[in-house]
Motif scaffolding. Structure first.
Motif, mmCIF file in Angstrom:
data_model
loop_
_atom_site.group_PDB
_atom_site.id
_atom_site.type_symbol
_atom_site.label_atom_id
_atom_site.label_comp_id
_atom_site.label_asym_id
_atom_site.label_seq_id
_atom_site.Cartn_x
_atom_site.Cartn_y
_atom_site.Cartn_z
ATOM 1 N N THR A 53 56.549 35.621 42.001
ATOM 2 C CA THR A 53 55.905 36.365 40.912
ATOM 3 C C THR A 53 56.872 36.785 39.803
ATOM 4 O O THR A 53 56.437 37.202 38.731
ATOM 5 C CB THR A 53 55.231 37.634 41.451
ATOM 6 O OG1 THR A 53 56.219 38.478 42.058
ATOM 7 C CG2 THR A 53 54.160 37.275 42.481
ATOM 8 N N SER A 111 47.821 39.845 35.920
ATOM 9 C CA SER A 111 48.589 40.897 35.247
ATOM 10 C C SER A 111 49.986 40.376 34.923
ATOM 11 O O SER A 111 50.550 39.570 35.667
ATOM 12 C CB SER A 111 48.692 42.147 36.122
ATOM 13 O OG SER A 111 49.409 41.873 37.317
ATOM 14 N N SER A 114 59.257 42.034 43.873
ATOM 15 C CA SER A 114 57.808 41.880 43.885
ATOM 16 C C SER A 114 57.436 40.803 44.901
ATOM 17 O O SER A 114 58.243 40.423 45.750
ATOM 18 C CB SER A 114 57.313 41.529 42.470
ATOM 19 O OG SER A 114 55.917 41.492 42.412
ATOM 20 N N ALA A 125 51.347 38.364 38.343
ATOM 21 C CA ALA A 125 50.635 38.414 39.622
ATOM 22 C C ALA A 125 49.136 38.300 39.366
ATOM 23 O O ALA A 125 48.645 38.636 38.281
ATOM 24 C CB ALA A 125 50.949 39.712 40.360
ATOM 25 N N SER A 126 48.418 37.799 40.361
ATOM 26 C CA SER A 126 46.965 37.651 40.236
ATOM 27 C C SER A 126 46.281 38.247 41.456
ATOM 28 O O SER A 126 46.822 38.262 42.560
ATOM 29 C CB SER A 126 46.590 36.169 40.095
ATOM 30 O OG SER A 126 47.013 35.435 41.226
ATOM 31 N N ASP A 127 45.104 38.779 41.235
ATOM 32 C CA ASP A 127 44.265 39.290 42.324
ATOM 33 C C ASP A 127 42.810 39.042 41.949
ATOM 34 O O ASP A 127 42.510 38.293 41.012
ATOM 35 C CB ASP A 127 44.538 40.778 42.576
ATOM 36 C CG ASP A 127 44.393 41.618 41.315
ATOM 37 O OD1 ASP A 127 43.633 41.217 40.404
ATOM 38 O OD2 ASP A 127 45.041 42.677 41.220
ATOM 39 N N SER A 128 41.907 39.671 42.663
ATOM 40 C CA SER A 128 40.481 39.445 42.425
ATOM 41 C C SER A 128 40.031 39.936 41.051
ATOM 42 O O SER A 128 38.996 39.502 40.529
ATOM 43 C CB SER A 128 39.657 40.140 43.516
ATOM 44 O OG SER A 128 39.932 41.544 43.524
#
Length: 360
Positions: free
Chosen positions: A139, A89, A135, A82-85
């Motif tokens: 992902t 991860s 999830s 998963a990706s975020d700002s």
């Protein structure tokens, strides 16, 4: 690092230990054998060494085992990427094996006048591990090879479909038969050694069933649910050697003792594999995995405390042992993984063992 140490020790040193034990057996001449028995009879006051009218004896025993399994390869069956700002991860999913009961039963025959004995026994342990993940859409990624070739027959993609949900059911069926030939030696009034040679043979079958749901694919004709079933089945047979040690806390008729049993085996083994992916669109992917034949090895320890007693004018002996047992089976998991290629991973079985033993 522990797995590498175990492999190095097994491959470099087990053959030397095996040869040493063989030499230990053969080094006793008839004269020294008789002297050893006579000396034991003069030193000890228990039925294990006292000559009686019974020159032969039989024994039966049953073990309750409560073990758990651990295997490198089951610790990465899926990845949640998963990706975020803050960045990307990667959460690696692991199969969780619980504590499962099993059993061991056997019998033997020994000669009391020279303390040679032989035993045969069967061990059965079947366990099951599970895990699941839910999830965000797209992902959850599979680490199995069948998933990689879904709608990708040429194998040019970077990965297979990404999912929202996944679950796994991992079964291990352990069935082994052992035969041993050994002899007791009394080092002093309290310490007894029992080296042995033998043969070990049996099967370790592993069945992996995984389910994958809601792939992140815009095509409405694409599947919604897929399953991938993998088999990693092994059978083997070969020589086994080891030594049992017993430290009596006293030399009275009923006594407690500590014990430590150590052994290893070098076996000729055969692995067979299967890997099939299917989905609700009737698509199938068969991964052709070549079978393997070759050497394999294992090591075993069993340590703990016991108690035994003689009864009915010393004609019978009852013993009970409780300890912790570990078995290291090297190179057991060998199917192909998308992330790791051909796996060469060890299987560890460990837990409590309770033995009840009757000598008559």
């Amino acid at each position: 690092m522990m797995g590498n140490f175990v492999k190095a020790f097994s491959l470099k040193h087990f053959l030397n230990i095996f040869i040493t034990i063989v030499y230990f057996f053969l080094s006793f001449s008839p004269f020294s054998l008789t002297a050893n028995i006579l000396e034991s009879n003069n030193r000890l006051n228990n039925t294990s060494v006292n000559q009686s009218s019974i020159f032969k004896n039989f024994d039966v025993f049953a073990n309750l085992i409560v073990w758990t399994a651990k295997e490198a390869g089951s610790d990465c069956w899926a990845e949640v990427i998963a990706s975020d700002s803050l960045g990307i991860s990667n959460n690696i999913q692991q199969v969780h094996f619980g504590w499962t009961p099993g059993f061991r039963v056997g019998g033997g025959y020994g000669k009391k006048h020279n303390h040679w004995d032989s035993q045969a026994y069967y061990t059965r342990f079947h366990t099951q591990g599970e895990d699941s993940i839910s999830s965000g859409l797209g992902t959850v990624h599979s680490t199995f090879l069948g998933n990689f070739y879904v709608n990708n027959a040429s194998g040019k993609g970077l990965s297979g479909p990404a999912y929202q949900k996944a679950s796994i059911d991992w079964s291990i069926h352990f069935n082994m038969i052992d035969w041993e030939l050994g002899r007791k030696f009394w080092i002093n009034k309290l310490l007894i050694l029992h080296p042995f040679l033998g043969i070990k043979g049996g099967r370790i079958d592993q069945i992996i069933k995984s389910k994958w749901q809601n792939p992140d694919v815009p095509d409405a004709e694409f599947f919604r649910v897929g399953t991938e079933d993998i088999k990693n089945n092994y059978w083997g047979i070969g020589p086994r050697a080891g030594i049992n040690t017993k430290w009596n806390l006293s030399n009275v008729r009923s006594q407690f003792y500590f014990f430590g049993d150590f052994s290893g085996a070098i076996m000729w083994g055969h692995w067979s594999f299967a890997d099939i992916f299917q989905n609700d669109r009737r698509q199938e992917v068969f991964v052709d995995l070549q079978n393997i034949s070759g050497g394999s090895s294992m090591m075993q320890t069993f340590t703990g405390i016991g108690w035994d007693a003689n009864f009915d004018k010393n004609r019978y002996r009852f013993s009970i042992k409780l300890g912790y047992e570990m078995q290291f089976w090297l190179d057991q998991l060998q199917f192909y993984s998308f992330t790791g290629g051909r796996l060469v991973n060890e299987l560890t079985l460990q837990g409590g063992t309770l033995e009840c033993y009757l000598d008559f």
